[in-house]
Design an enzyme around this catalytic site. Structure first.
Site, PDB file in Angstrom:
ATOM      1  N   ARG A   1       4.903 -32.071  19.109  1.00 17.42           N
ATOM      2  CA  ARG A   1       5.564 -32.832  18.052  1.00 17.42           C
ATOM      3  C   ARG A   1       4.697 -32.974  16.801  1.00 17.42           C
ATOM      4  O   ARG A   1       5.183 -33.487  15.772  1.00 17.42           O
ATOM      5  CB  ARG A   1       5.879 -34.255  18.558  1.00 17.42           C
TER       6      ARG A   1
ATOM      7  N   ARG B   1       5.902 -40.136  24.109  1.00 16.01           N
ATOM      8  CA  ARG B   1       4.554 -40.334  23.577  1.00 16.01           C
ATOM      9  C   ARG B   1       3.476 -40.559  24.622  1.00 16.01           C
ATOM     10  O   ARG B   1       2.290 -40.472  24.309  1.00 16.01           O
ATOM     11  CB  ARG B   1       4.569 -41.511  22.599  1.00 16.01           C
TER      12      ARG B   1
ATOM     13  N   ASP C   1      17.749 -38.964  20.139  1.00 19.35           N
ATOM     14  CA  ASP C   1      17.655 -40.348  19.676  1.00 19.35           C
ATOM     15  C   ASP C   1      19.066 -40.871  19.473  1.00 19.35           C
ATOM     16  O   ASP C   1      19.986 -40.100  19.151  1.00 19.35           O
ATOM     17  CB  ASP C   1      16.872 -40.441  18.364  1.00 19.35           C
TER      18      ASP C   1
ATOM     19  N   TYR D   1      22.135 -51.545  14.293  1.00 21.93           N
ATOM     20  CA  TYR D   1      21.290 -50.804  13.357  1.00 21.93           C
ATOM     21  C   TYR D   1      22.004 -50.589  12.018  1.00 21.93           C
ATOM     22  O   TYR D   1      21.419 -50.751  10.954  1.00 21.93           O
ATOM     23  CB  TYR D   1      20.907 -49.446  13.949  1.00 21.93           C
TER      24      TYR D   1
ATOM     25  N   ARG E   1      12.566 -42.779  28.721  1.00 22.27           N
ATOM     26  CA  ARG E   1      11.491 -42.343  27.822  1.00 22.27           C
ATOM     27  C   ARG E   1      10.394 -41.577  28.559  1.00 22.27           C
ATOM     28  O   ARG E   1       9.234 -41.602  28.166  1.00 22.27           O
ATOM     29  CB  ARG E   1      10.888 -43.527  27.053  1.00 22.27           C
TER      30      ARG E   1
END
Length: 355
Positions: A51, A42, A87, A162, A38
């Site tokens: 973004r 962010r 992702d 998921y 990552r």
């Protein structure tokens, strides 16, 4: 094929002799290579800027945007490898599943996979389904030059979790209920997901990725016996499907201290280790013939520079004598991490391990 062999008919690439690739092959390196899970995300203000107003899944399908985001941490931190910005649910979206990534929640599946009839919705993934990936990797490899690009995908168990749960879960009760209560359906689900995952990794490798990482983020929820019986065959299938390319294959999961040996057996060349197990102990559990990746606790980066350096030395000391070591965090960079702390960490590892 061994990661130490060149694939037939393929010449060594510009990245072949990079510190990251050498460490994956367990060869001597000029310094311990560093990258962060990552790292493109962010924690970077430049990421948040590009973004802004763009939904997550859409951002993964814009080649120029993917290229810019993937390059940002390489420019800023001087890491030894880039990881492709995407992702784990991208291939599932690409084959037509109705899912989205909701801010603050994560992937949410409109119609969970719960019955045998639902398996029909998991069709094969073709390169045309993810043409934007091929385009983005082409752009990236031209920009990166000798810096390796790591492709990645979600492992069958984590994707299945998921899909069966319909979204993130802390207990995986629906997924485990299927695994224990209908093992044939579970095996068929993971087998289909293994095919989709392998196809997604092949697209990335053929487009120019130098290595690939399989994220089994949630597999630490399982006991070793359940992993061996109900998950490992699908992971083996993925790794075997891309073995012929001769690129390093990395396997990582969270809370997988009890599974490290099995995760290595599944076919990885490099086993990622979270912060719960020291690297010298991880090496004992994994056994010879594998490089290790890790494993600084991501929360350490919120402490003082002196504390970060102390904990980093502990990781490097535990890695002393390993056949191959790639420095990383024990999980992904946390969103509120100070980017400068990451840059300082890269510099510190490079300086301390210079040979």
């Amino acid at each position: 094929m061994s990661v130490n062999e060149s694939p037939a008919g393929r010449q060594p690439t510009a990245t072949y002799d990079s510190p990251f690739m050498k460490a994956c092959r367990r060869e001597p390196v000029p310094h311990t290579p560093v990258w962060f899970m990552r790292q493109a995300g962010r924690s970077l203000p430049e990421y948040r800027k590009v973004r802004e107003g763009v939904p997550m899944l859409e951002s993964c399908m814009r080649p120029e945007l993917v290229t810019e985001i993937t390059l940002q941490p390489v420019r800023r931190h001087g890491v030894d490898a880039a990881i492709y910005f995407s992702d784990i649910v991208v291939p599932l979206k690409a084959i037509g599943l109705d899912l989205d990534i909701k801010p603050g929640v994560g992937p949410v599946v409109e119609r969970p996979i719960r019955t045998r009839a639902d398996l029909a919705r998991l069709r094969d993934l073709t390169p045309e389904d993810v043409s934007y990936v091929t385009e983005a990797i082409g752009l990236l490899t031209r920009e990166l030059g000798p810096t390796p690009l790591i492709g990645f995908a979600g492992a069958p168990f984590t994707l299945a979790s998921y899909l069966v749960e319909g979204g993130p879960s802390r207990t995986y009760e629906n997924a485990k209920a299927m695994m224990y209560g209908d093992p044939e359906l579970w095996a068929d689900l993971l087998d289909r997901l293994a095919d989709i995952t392998a196809a997604f990794l092949k697209v990335q490798i053929e487009a120019g990725a130098s290595a690939v990482q399989l994220f089994d983020s949630w597999v630490g929820a399982l006991a070793p016996a359940d992993y061996r019986c109900s998950v490992m065959p699908a992971s083996v299938k993925v790794f075997e499907a891309v073995a012929g390319y001769g690129v390093p294959r990395i396997h990582f999961g969270v809370g997988t201290g009890e599974l490290l040996g099995l995760m290595g057996e599944a076919g990885a060349d490099v086993v990622g280790v979270d912060w719960r197990v020291p690297l010298d102990e991880a090496a004992r559990r994994v056994g010879p013939g594998k490089a290790l990746q890790g494993n600084l606790d991501p929360t350490v980066l919120f402490a003082s520079t002196e504390a970060v350096e102390t904990k980093t030395r502990e990781v490097l000391d535990a890695a002393e004598g390993l056949e191959g070591h790639i420095f990383n965090l024990g999980h992904g960079v946390m969103p509120s991490t100070d980017p400068d702390a990451l840059t300082r960490l890269v510099d510190h590892v490079h300086a301390r391990t210079a040979r």
